[in-house]
Write an enzyme that holds these catalytic residues in place. Structure first.
Site, PDB file in Angstrom:
ATOM      1  N   ASP A 198       0.902  -1.146  -0.229  1.00  0.00           N
ATOM      2  CA  ASP A 198      -0.096   0.181   0.129  1.00  0.00           C
ATOM      3  C   ASP A 198       0.850   1.149   0.066  1.00  0.00           C
ATOM      4  O   ASP A 198       1.840   1.352   0.155  1.00  0.00           O
ATOM      5  CB  ASP A 198      -0.805   0.084   1.302  1.00  0.00           C
ATOM      6  CG  ASP A 198      -0.310  -0.261   2.577  1.00  0.00           C
ATOM      7  OD1 ASP A 198      -1.133  -1.250   2.991  1.00  0.00           O
ATOM      8  OD2 ASP A 198       0.897  -0.208   2.474  1.00  0.00           O
ATOM      9  N   ASP A 227       1.373   5.038   1.574  1.00  0.00           N
ATOM     10  CA  ASP A 227       0.884   5.754   2.487  1.00  0.00           C
ATOM     11  C   ASP A 227       1.669   7.273   2.102  1.00  0.00           C
ATOM     12  O   ASP A 227       2.773   7.280   1.909  1.00  0.00           O
ATOM     13  CB  ASP A 227       1.393   5.343   3.977  1.00  0.00           C
ATOM     14  CG  ASP A 227       0.731   3.949   4.293  1.00  0.00           C
ATOM     15  OD1 ASP A 227      -0.562   3.686   3.488  1.00  0.00           O
ATOM     16  OD2 ASP A 227       1.337   3.297   5.092  1.00  0.00           O
ATOM     17  N   ASP A 278      10.781   3.666  12.805  1.00  0.00           N
ATOM     18  CA  ASP A 278      11.536   2.533  13.441  1.00  0.00           C
ATOM     19  C   ASP A 278      12.903   2.196  12.907  1.00  0.00           C
ATOM     20  O   ASP A 278      13.915   2.715  13.184  1.00  0.00           O
ATOM     21  CB  ASP A 278      10.700   1.086  13.505  1.00  0.00           C
ATOM     22  CG  ASP A 278      10.085   0.732  12.210  1.00  0.00           C
ATOM     23  OD1 ASP A 278      10.288   1.286  11.295  1.00  0.00           O
ATOM     24  OD2 ASP A 278       9.425  -0.170  12.374  1.00  0.00           O
TER      25      ASP A 278
HETATM   26  P1  ATP Z   1       4.333  -3.679   5.806  1.00  0.00           P
HETATM   27  O1  ATP Z   1       4.782  -3.636   4.326  1.00  0.00           O
HETATM   28  O2  ATP Z   1       4.486  -4.619   6.389  1.00  0.00           O
HETATM   29  O3  ATP Z   1       3.072  -2.897   5.768  1.00  0.00           O
HETATM   30  P2  ATP Z   1       5.477  -1.229   6.750  1.00  0.00           P
HETATM   31  O4  ATP Z   1       6.831  -0.739   6.806  1.00  0.00           O
HETATM   32  O5  ATP Z   1       4.584  -0.205   5.820  1.00  0.00           O
HETATM   33  O6  ATP Z   1       5.389  -2.440   6.310  1.00  0.00           O
HETATM   34  P3  ATP Z   1       3.601  -0.685   8.697  1.00  0.00           P
HETATM   35  O7  ATP Z   1       3.409  -1.427   9.915  1.00  0.00           O
HETATM   36  O8  ATP Z   1       2.502  -0.273   7.617  1.00  0.00           O
HETATM   37  O9  ATP Z   1       4.909  -1.206   7.989  1.00  0.00           O
HETATM   38  O10 ATP Z   1       3.995   0.910   9.246  1.00  0.00           O
HETATM   39  C1  ATP Z   1       4.144   1.877   8.025  1.00  0.00           C
HETATM   40  C2  ATP Z   1       5.379   2.750   8.644  1.00  0.00           C
HETATM   41  O11 ATP Z   1       5.238   3.320  10.133  1.00  0.00           O
HETATM   42  C3  ATP Z   1       6.635   1.929   8.788  1.00  0.00           C
HETATM   43  O12 ATP Z   1       7.425   1.959   7.360  1.00  0.00           O
HETATM   44  C4  ATP Z   1       7.542   2.796   9.907  1.00  0.00           C
HETATM   45  O13 ATP Z   1       7.846   3.954   9.133  1.00  0.00           O
HETATM   46  C5  ATP Z   1       6.328   3.282  10.753  1.00  0.00           C
HETATM   47  N1  ATP Z   1       6.232   2.543  11.820  1.00  0.00           N
HETATM   48  C6  ATP Z   1       5.402   1.469  11.910  1.00  0.00           C
HETATM   49  N2  ATP Z   1       5.582   0.778  13.220  1.00  0.00           N
HETATM   50  C7  ATP Z   1       6.433   1.405  13.812  1.00  0.00           C
HETATM   51  C8  ATP Z   1       6.965   1.287  15.190  1.00  0.00           C
HETATM   52  N3  ATP Z   1       6.638   0.202  15.924  1.00  0.00           N
HETATM   53  N4  ATP Z   1       7.828   2.236  15.589  1.00  0.00           N
HETATM   54  C9  ATP Z   1       8.162   3.262  14.760  1.00  0.00           C
HETATM   55  N5  ATP Z   1       7.804   3.506  13.521  1.00  0.00           N
HETATM   56  C10 ATP Z   1       6.979   2.436  12.954  1.00  0.00           C
HETATM   57 MG    MG Z   2       2.422  -0.733   5.638  1.00  0.00          MG
END
Ligand code: ATP
Ligand code: MG
Length: 456
Positions: free
Chosen positions: A65, A67, A146
């Site tokens: 997705d 964002d 993170d």
């Molecule tokens: P995925 O492909 O699994 O969705 P993602 O990186 O997009 O991976 P998400 O959980 O959707 O992961 O989170 C979106 C963003 O928010 C991450 O890329 C990160 O920048 C931030 N984020 C998510 N969880 C945390 C956390 N626990 N601590 C700090 N930043 C976080």
């Molecule tokens: Mg994500």
């Protein structure tokens, strides 16, 4: 270019990386996301593609997705778009609708400086500080994320990658590094340890030394995380096509026993996974099913995970004089209860575990009504897949598994013969076509919400 000092670390430079270097092309980004960013920029707000999408584009993967992060507040976002809704209580996000797409737009936020005890802070019973998210600058938004790989911003208008944290260099080296002091960041949110394992497994990244080093000692901090949140994380770890690798890493970093205290999983001296043969096979099957786009469910996986401890507990209970059924009922209750204190399996998946377990002894019946009733069960396929897995470690199950497998390949008439039924007897088998229905909406499905069967 500027230099920023925070309490724990220094970031020397914000880098602006041009398209001839980063190589991201606009057509790789969803049209709705591009339009959303453009409209916000036209309205005078800074806005970027952020997070996992930028990381995945740089790794040549198709993002799940897209964002958006912006300097506009949620209310300002709402004024820019006709089709837009604000969601979330604590931290408000905007959902912008563009055709069939939903784009999540978040205002830049800071993590709250650790020196400032603001009114947004709450102290939890266990002493951990939980801050309400507060709006912040673009830079603050990057550093509160993170991993450096997850903190990159992409400006499609200017084709620029904006890197406040050195994430681009890390990604090029295929390295996953926490932003800031690793121990501090894990203490703030222990789930980051699981996220480290997840991204390392699924994106084939190496954990940076400082990111890797504290995990083993801090693993027990997972006990402070709400079990429902851990369930979501476990689903992402186990049902995304990298369960085997993730389990091995979880065991390596002492995280596995935090999640599944009753399940014995260790590593051999050469670093391979040591677990029940059935569990190892189930993890491999689950990964294969994800690759084949077949449905996978946490209910099945938990049934496999807890099977060995279930057998042990049942043996203890039958020693005290209980019959097998009573022992299974009590042992299931106990195990699922204990499990729910670390990783809370939603009720419907707990029920699925029980059904799969309870159906196992019914495979003895191969004739008449009892056999038909088993074949007609909604969960028959999952229970049968489970039986096949048991055959991996129990030779006594091989023949029954083959018999039931064969039965399912037969037409209805031959099935009636095998089951010893009259020629006009009905057999209602639920639809088990297996293929996942296509998801209609782009976006965030609740983890583990996929339909039907298991990991066989
Ligand atoms: P995925 O492909 O699994 O969705 P993602 O990186 O997009 O991976 P998400 O959980 O959707 O992961 O989170 C979106 C963003 O928010 C991450 O890329 C990160 O920048 C931030 N984020 C998510 N969880 C945390 C956390 N626990 N601590 C700090 N930043 C976080
Ligand atoms: Mg994500």
């Amino acid at each position: 270019m500027h230099s920023v000092n925070t309490a724990e670390f220094t970031i020397t430079d914000t880098q602006h990386i041009s398209s001839d270097i980063h190589g991201i092309k606009d057509h790789q980004i969803s049209p709705g996301c591009l339009r959303t960013i453009a409209r916000l920029q036209e309205a005078g707000y800074t806005s970027y593609l952020v997070g996992g999408a930028v990381r995945d584009l740089l790794l040549d993967r198709i993002p799940k997705d897209f964002d958006v992060a912006t300097s506009a507040t949620p209310d300002q976002v709402r004024r820019v778009f006709r089709r837009c809704r604000l969601i979330g209580r604590r931290f408000r996000l905007a959902h912008v609708y563009d055709g069939a797409e939903t784009i999540e737009v978040a205002t830049f936020r800071g993590s709250g400086d650790s020196d400032i005890h603001s009114e947004h802070e709450h102290l939890m019973e266990n002493g951990r500080i939980v801050r309400d998210n507060v709006f912040g600058s673009e830079h603050e938004d990057a550093v509160r994320r993170d991993f450096t790989a997850n903190a990159l911003f992409y400006d499609p208008g200017k084709h620029l990658l904006i890197d406040h944290v050195g994430g681009y260099a890390d990604l090029k080296e295929r390295r996953l590094s926490l932003i800031g002091d690793a121990e501090t960041r894990y203490r703030e949110d222990p789930v980051r340890m699981l996220r480290a394992i997840r991204f390392a497994s699924s994106r084939s990244l190496r954990l940076a030394e400082e990111t890797r080093q504290p995990i083993r000692e801090l693993a027990q901090l997972l006990a402070q995380v709400p079990p429902a949140r851990l369930f979501d994380e476990v689903c992402k770890l186990m049902l995304s096509g990298h369960a085997y690798k993730a389990t091995r890493k979880l065991a390596k970093y002492s995280l596995f026993k935090q999640l599944f205290p009753d399940v014995s999983v260790t590593l051999t001296a050469d670093g391979s996974l040591q677990a029940s043969p059935m569990l190892v096979q189930a993890l491999r099957n689950t990964d294969q099913r994800v690759r084949d786009e077949l449905p996978v469910t946490p209910g099945f996986l938990f049934a496999v995970l807890l099977w060995e401890p279930l057998q042990q507990r049942m043996a203890e209970l039958t020693q005290t004089g209980m019959n097998a059924m009573e022992a299974m009922t009590q042992a299931s209750d106990e195990l699922l209860f204990v499990q729910s204190r670390s990783v809370a399996l939603p009720r419907r998946f707990g029920a699925m575990c029980r059904e799969i377990w309870m159906m196992q002894h019914r495979f003895r019946h191969r004739k008449g009504k009892r056999a038909v009733r088993l074949l007609e069960e909604i969960r028959f396929r999952a229970a049968f897949d489970f039986l096949k897995l048991r055959a991996v470690e129990d030779p006594r199950m091989v023949e029954p598994a083959e018999w039931w497998e064969h039965l399912q390949t037969l037409g209805i008439e031959r099935q009636r013969e095998e089951l010893g039924l009259p020629a006009n007897a009905k057999i209602n088998q639920p639809d088990r076509t297996g293929k996942k229905p296509r998801r209609r909406k782009r976006g965030r499905g609740k983890p583990g919400s996929q339909p039907s069967s298991g990991g066989g």
